[in-house]
Scaffold this motif. Sequence first.
Motif, PDB file in Angstrom:
ATOM      1  N   LYS A  48       0.839  -1.206   0.000  1.00 21.99           N
ATOM      2  CA  LYS A  48       0.000   0.000   0.000  1.00 21.99           C
ATOM      3  C   LYS A  48       0.870   1.250   0.000  1.00 21.99           C
ATOM      4  O   LYS A  48       0.598   2.217   0.724  1.00 21.99           O
ATOM      5  CB  LYS A  48      -0.928   0.007   1.221  1.00 21.99           C
ATOM      6  CG  LYS A  48      -2.021  -1.047   1.141  1.00 21.99           C
ATOM      7  CD  LYS A  48      -2.938  -0.950   2.334  1.00 21.99           C
ATOM      8  CE  LYS A  48      -4.049  -1.988   2.251  1.00 21.99           C
ATOM      9  NZ  LYS A  48      -4.815  -2.112   3.462  1.00 21.99           N
ATOM     10  N   GLU A  64      -2.988  -6.970   0.989  1.00 20.43           N
ATOM     11  CA  GLU A  64      -3.218  -7.298   2.390  1.00 20.43           C
ATOM     12  C   GLU A  64      -2.025  -8.048   2.938  1.00 20.43           C
ATOM     13  O   GLU A  64      -1.397  -8.833   2.239  1.00 20.43           O
ATOM     14  CB  GLU A  64      -4.474  -8.172   2.536  1.00 20.43           C
ATOM     15  CG  GLU A  64      -5.697  -7.482   1.990  1.00 20.43           C
ATOM     16  CD  GLU A  64      -6.827  -7.409   2.991  1.00 20.43           C
ATOM     17  OE1 GLU A  64      -7.028  -8.405   3.699  1.00 20.43           O
ATOM     18  OE2 GLU A  64      -7.498  -6.358   3.045  1.00 20.43           O
ATOM     19  N   ASN A  94      -6.815  -4.511  -3.243  1.00 20.37           N
ATOM     20  CA  ASN A  94      -5.944  -4.067  -2.164  1.00 20.37           C
ATOM     21  C   ASN A  94      -4.859  -5.076  -1.826  1.00 20.37           C
ATOM     22  O   ASN A  94      -5.072  -6.274  -1.930  1.00 20.37           O
ATOM     23  CB  ASN A  94      -6.779  -3.833  -0.900  1.00 20.37           C
ATOM     24  CG  ASN A  94      -7.371  -2.446  -0.899  1.00 20.37           C
ATOM     25  OD1 ASN A  94      -6.706  -1.489  -1.277  1.00 20.37           O
ATOM     26  ND2 ASN A  94      -8.622  -2.353  -0.489  1.00 20.37           N
TER      27      ASN A  94
END
Lengths: 141, 435
Positions: B336, B371, B369
């Motif tokens: 991220k 993770e 996303n």
Amino acid sequence: MTINQISIFLENKFGRLNEILSFLSKENIRVITATVADTSDYGILRLITSNQIKALQLLKENGVSANLNTVLAISVDSSIGKFAETIQCFTKAGISIEYMYCFSINQKAILVLRTNNIDAAHEVIRRYGMNNLSEAELNNL
Amino acid sequence: MTEKYWEEEIETMSRADLEKLQLERLKKTVAHASNSPFYKKLFAEKGLSADSIKTLDDLKKFPFTTKEDLRNNYPFGLAAVPMEDIVRLHSSSGTTGNPTVVLHTKNDLDAWANQVARCMYMVGVRKSDVFQNTSGYGMFTGGLGYQYGAELLGCLTVPAAAGNSKRQIKFIRDFGTTVLHTIPSYATRLAEVFQEEGLDPRKDSKLKIMCVGAEPHSEEQRKRIEELLGLKAYNCFGMSEMNGPGVAFECQEQNGLHIWEDMVIVEIINPETLEPVKDGEVGEMVLTTLRREAMPLIRYRTRDLTSFMPGECPCGRTHRRISRIKGRSDDMMIVKGVNIFPIQIERILMNFKELGMNYLITIDTVGNNDEMLVEVELGDLHTDDFTKLQSLTKEITRQLKDEILLTPKVKLVEKGSLPVSEGKAVRVKDLRKNH
């Protein structure tokens, strides 16, 4: 009086329960009662066996995350209302049951329970004359 | 050899003399390197030779050598001596592409053994010690590297090799082992087995010194190893391209690793700009060999991240200290948009007494996303209360979030369930498609 219970950290993984139980059966250890409580990731297997000290040592040798803790075993008649009556005695005395499981043998129900206050629980057992089993008694049922 | 130093003259040499020695050896190294097909071509292309070196600073004129260069010239393209003078080779595992090969002459092996002996002597290992090596032997340099070093020092040397913990403990007890070499993940495994056998390493063994290397590990992990086994643990740094163990080693101050500057020239660079970093700033270590005959390496990019520690060491050695390895530049994960090193996660996990030593970080794409899952082994079960286990998980998650600025999923797993290879523990799995 209290009895020893083995608690085992158990990952949710195929075949793991079987593996752990076979460590015990290979060494002629009898499982008297067992229960599994689980979350989505892991569970705790609680076990009472014919030889708790040896069983714990065996499990540790096999790299199992386990420990020994104390619980109460109470024998009640296997008839309607007896179970409720017994639990009510603890509730009235303000004692919480953290967890409990039971099994039944020869018309008797055996409750295995862990409370938040062991001394107060013993007091309740004494006052109501409950049949509190020792490890040896449990083993000879 | 004196009471404190294996080679006092070299270890405590003034900086001016040390740099003079480096310059002399650098000129020789560059001249000698041009005997290898790889450097001969490279120097010709760039118009470089030993004459290009007037001061140590002139080293910067030379291009870097990378692991890719070693792979592309596999197996003998960097040999600077006739093949008949090469007496041994070591090779990396080659899990990604061609393996790399490192070649040694007899003199190279002697110099390496001396370097390892110097390190071991520095942490207090003496002739009267019994040294047990739990490294894999064979191609992994931690085996033979320590073996020859310890033998040169004069220790009774037990080449136990990797694995079979019960047998390791039997050896430790039967042979009176005082010094042990292990990788950090195995150190804690041994402590567990001591416990499982109902033994206390403090009473039931003579262990006093442990050399811990091959994997970057945190100060927290060192402290746990010392507590669990009741000994002093010293951090050592090595890499097969630079022989193996012995490149840099902590002294008894346990505050930074002395890197032997009579053997290598050390630079620390910013891996993006390739410019040198300031003292104390973290960057990639670049090493130039100064004594290597079979396979000299000029400005080799190690991928290991560290920093120079400013100031003099109270131990009296003048060779500069580097901080413990922060990770490899290839280990850095970008999740991220955040740069994360596994060692940051390890530092947090090691603070929890309830946890064991092994962990595995898995990064995966879920939807759009990234993770992160952190699986960590539980030690001995400390409670059979779910609430306590759940609050443990929560607390680990909270502390990790503070450190790495994103919230991982934390999962407790059974002791011994995460993969530990005999070489190095697997710490990160990146399952993202675009990586």
